[in-house]
Every structure is written in structure tokens, then in C-alpha cells.
Design an enzyme around this catalytic site. Structure first.
Site, PDB file in Angstrom:
ATOM      1  N   ARG A  51      70.518   6.233  40.804  1.00 49.63           N
ATOM      2  CA  ARG A  51      70.434   7.607  41.292  1.00 49.63           C
ATOM      3  C   ARG A  51      70.982   8.635  40.327  1.00 49.63           C
ATOM      4  O   ARG A  51      70.420   9.715  40.212  1.00 49.63           O
ATOM      5  CB  ARG A  51      71.021   7.753  42.697  1.00 49.63           C
ATOM      6  N   THR A  52      72.028   8.333  39.618  1.00 46.00           N
ATOM      7  CA  THR A  52      72.585   9.375  38.756  1.00 46.00           C
ATOM      8  C   THR A  52      71.584   9.741  37.663  1.00 46.00           C
ATOM      9  O   THR A  52      71.295  10.911  37.420  1.00 46.00           O
ATOM     10  CB  THR A  52      73.933   8.924  38.154  1.00 46.00           C
ATOM     11  N   LYS A  80      72.843  -2.512  17.818  1.00 40.33           N
ATOM     12  CA  LYS A  80      72.951  -2.807  16.376  1.00 40.33           C
ATOM     13  C   LYS A  80      74.337  -2.456  15.847  1.00 40.33           C
ATOM     14  O   LYS A  80      74.604  -2.550  14.664  1.00 40.33           O
ATOM     15  CB  LYS A  80      71.923  -1.983  15.594  1.00 40.33           C
ATOM     16  N   ARG A 101      76.391   8.064  30.383  1.00 43.80           N
ATOM     17  CA  ARG A 101      77.209   7.108  31.158  1.00 43.80           C
ATOM     18  C   ARG A 101      77.605   5.974  30.240  1.00 43.80           C
ATOM     19  O   ARG A 101      76.784   5.504  29.435  1.00 43.80           O
ATOM     20  CB  ARG A 101      76.405   6.557  32.338  1.00 43.80           C
ATOM     21  N   HIS A 129      83.814  10.528  37.435  1.00 43.59           N
ATOM     22  CA  HIS A 129      82.377  10.687  37.658  1.00 43.59           C
ATOM     23  C   HIS A 129      82.180  12.113  38.189  1.00 43.59           C
ATOM     24  O   HIS A 129      81.901  12.324  39.364  1.00 43.59           O
ATOM     25  CB  HIS A 129      81.912   9.640  38.678  1.00 43.59           C
TER      26      HIS A 129
HETATM   27  C1  NCD Z   1      78.713   5.404  41.736  1.00 41.52           C
HETATM   28  C2  NCD Z   1      79.150   5.087  40.325  1.00 41.52           C
HETATM   29  O1  NCD Z   1      78.305   4.818  39.462  1.00 41.52           O
HETATM   30  O2  NCD Z   1      80.340   5.147  40.082  1.00 41.52           O
HETATM   31  N1  NCD Z   1      77.337   5.509  41.871  1.00 41.52           N
HETATM   32  C3  NCD Z   1      76.732   6.699  41.631  1.00 41.52           C
HETATM   33  O3  NCD Z   1      76.743   7.201  40.540  1.00 41.52           O
HETATM   34  N2  NCD Z   1      76.190   7.327  42.672  1.00 41.52           N
HETATM   35  C4  NCD Z   1      79.314   4.529  42.748  1.00 41.52           C
HETATM   36  C5  NCD Z   1      79.138   3.051  42.601  1.00 41.52           C
HETATM   37  O4  NCD Z   1      78.488   2.568  41.679  1.00 41.52           O
HETATM   38  O5  NCD Z   1      79.679   2.363  43.464  1.00 41.52           O
END
Ligand code: NCD
Length: 315
Positions: A51-52, A80, A101, A129
């Protein structure tokens, strides 16, 4: 040029503006459909995400921009041996803004220090986050109408859950927030957060049983046990189903309590809860797109002419 590494990078006044912009986007999507024509977002994801990453991509597409990137470290030059610093210098030549990320805490910060485009931390290890926090705050503000004076229970993996850490950091700036931390002994909130709460005189308590505190909550923030951050499988298996929110537990809650979850859900919320009007975790996903649209506009410094300062309500 601004980056977003932590929710604290924005003052509460700037957050009010960002949320007002997100609300305007929600109600007038056509006005924003071409404001990023010709702009490009790079999504650099060294760790799994659905989702992110897609939320960022949808946000840029909704604004008329385009997206490029990778969703797996193995398909990037990191495989690499390329450093994050070099990768971002290269990406800076391809895109106008980057969402990153990374499993290593602080990696997006290192990238930001070498970047010539804005970098957004889309999750760094068990640390922060911030865009999930913006999503959570917008959801609370939209549904509850305020960002102060409530009791919030955070339940599950409070040790490794970066969404929890970011949300607490952001909420301590609002008045009269009472935290209840609900976790097994092994997954309690890190000491540095407890120390910060003590220093700021913020009200909190730690409990083991969800049932005991359900009646006092205005918001329940459920989280998954973070399997990928465990050192051994046995501990994960023992703890993964420690909390399961079901209909029975929901009966103990206030009629206007809301349940949030950053998702993905594993077993911690039974699917029977999904139809309860207090379960707002899928609406939360939609707010995530609006707030990321507002964030992209803000960091790209794109002004939309008829979005006026008067539209901004303070929470
Ligand atoms: C979260 C994360 O990646 O920290 N997910 C997200 O980005 N919606 C929560 C999770 O992974 O549990």
C-alpha cells in the site's frame, strides 16, 4: 528544498495546512488532476510494500505526474553493492521527488543528505514511518474532528512497529492525549519513547490485556507482529496471535470508538469486525492517498491558486 524524514519535520501549523490541502483534494479532485503534469516521482523500495508504494504512485498519477522506480532491492543496483548515496545521486537526474523505503534505520536520511531532489522516508527499519503517521492523523482528524483530548490504545508489536513510534512522536505535540500501550512483555514500547513521554509529562500506561481497557478507548490502533524483525521464528510463532480483536471485544468499546490499523493485517483483527462502522482501516487507506497528494505538492512547492489560507482549520 525540504525532505520528510520524521513527522516532526512539520510544525503543527504546517500539518494543519497539509491536512486542509488533503481535505480540499478529497472534495475537489478535478482541480488537482493536472497540477503535476510533467513531474516524476521515483519510488525506491528496498523492502516489501503494497500500500505505501502504490499509494504514493496513485497520489502522483492523480496529480497528473508520472512514476518510475523499483520495488525490490534485488532488482536495483544495491544487489551489485551500490550505496544509497550513489543511488540517490543517480535518481536525482531522473525524477523530481523520491519516496524511499529501506530496512536500515536512517538510510533515507543518508540519501537525503546527498540528494538534489526532495526525499520522503517511506519507512526505515523499525524506526519511523512518517507518511503512515500523516495518514493516521488525517483519518483521526476527519472522523473525530480533532487531534486533541482523546485516549488512544496502541496494541500489538510496540517494540518493532515503526508506525507506532512515529504516531506517538506526532501525537505528543497535541493537548490532553492519554496513551495506553497494550503489548506482550516481549514487545513493549522502546525505552527511549517512554523516557520522552516522562520528560514531556504525557499521560501513559502499559497493560497486557486488551479487554480491560476497551471501554476507556476513543481510538484503538491495532498493529501486526513484525515477523521480519524477529531473530527467531519460535518467538514470532508464540507471539503472533497474542491479540485478536473480535466482535466480542468490540462490544466492550464505546459506540464512537474507532479502530485504525496501518495494514497489512494478519490475524490481529478478525474479518467479522470489518463490517462494524467503527472499523475505519480501509477508509484510512483512502486518506493515505489524499495526504500523500498534499505532501507531494508541498515538497514540490506547487501552489494551487484557489486553495486559500482561510480554508485552514486548526486542530
Ligand atoms: C506498515 C509498515 O510498513 O510499517 N505498513 C504500511 O506501510 N502501511 C505496517 C506493517 O507493515 O505492519
Amino acid at each position: 528544498m525540504r525532505h520528510l524524514m520524521s513527522p516532526l519535520d512539520f510544525s503543527t501549523e504546517e500539518l494543519d495546512r497539509l491536512f486542509a490541502l488533503a481535505e480540499d483534494i478529497e472534495h475537489n479532485p478535478a482541480k488537482y488532476a493536472h497540477v503535476c503534469d510533467g513531474k516524476k516521482l521515483a519510488t525506491c523500495f528496498y523492502e516489501p510494500s503494497t500500500r505505501t508504494r502504490l499509494s504514493f504512485e496513485a497520489a502522483m498519477l492523480n496529480l497528473g505526474g508520472r512514476v518510475l522506480g523499483f520495488s525490490d532491492a534485488n532488482s536495483s543496483s544495491a544487489a551489485k553493492g551500490e550505496s544509497v548515496s550513489d543511488t540517490i545521486r543517480v535518481i536525482s537526474c531522473f525524477a523530481d521527488i523520491c519516496a524511499m523505503r529501506h530496512p536500515k534505520e536512517g538510510a533515507p536520511m543518508v540519501a537525503a543528505s546527498r540528494s538534489s531532489i526532495p526525499v520522503i522516508n517511506a519507512g526505515d527499519g523499525g524506526h519511523q514511518h512518517p507518511t503512515q503517521t500523516l495518514t493516521d492523523l488525517l483519518t483521526i482528524r476527519a472522523i473525530k474532528g480533532r487531534l486533541n483530548s482523546f485516549t488512544i490504545g496502541l496494541c500489538g508489536d510496540l517494540k518493532f512497529g515503526r508506525t507506532v513510534h512515529s504516531l506517538i512522536n506526532a501525537l505528543v505535540r497535541y493537548d490532553n492525549i492519554n496513551f495506553i500501550f497494550i503489548s506482550p512483555e516481549e514487545l513493549t514500547i522502546p525505552d527511549y519513547i517512554i523516557e520522552m513521554l516522562r520528560e514531556k509529562n504525557v499521560s501513559f500506561r502499559e497493560v497486557r490485556k486488551l479487554e480491560d481497557v476497551m471501554p476507556s478507548l476513543d481510538i484503538l490502533y491495532m498493529t501486526r507482529v513484525q515477523k521480519e524483525r524477529f531473530f527467531n521464528e519460535e518467538d514470532y510463532v508464540r507471539l503472533k496471535d497474542y491479540y485478536i480483536l473480535d466482535k466480542e471485544k468490540m462490544e466492550l468499546a464505546k459506540p464512537d470508538m474507532i479502530v485504525l490499523h496501518p495494514l497489512p493485517r494478519v490475524n490481529e483483527i478478525s474479518v467479522e469486525v470489518d463490517d462494524d462502522p467503527r472499523a475505519v482501516y480501509f477508509r484510512q487507506v483512502q486518506y493515505g492517498v489524499y495526504v500523500r497528494m498534499a505532501l507531494l505538492l508541498t515538497l514540490l512547492e506547487i501552489e494551487v491558486s484557489d486553495f486559500e489560507q482561510e480554508d485552514i482549520k486548526t486542530c
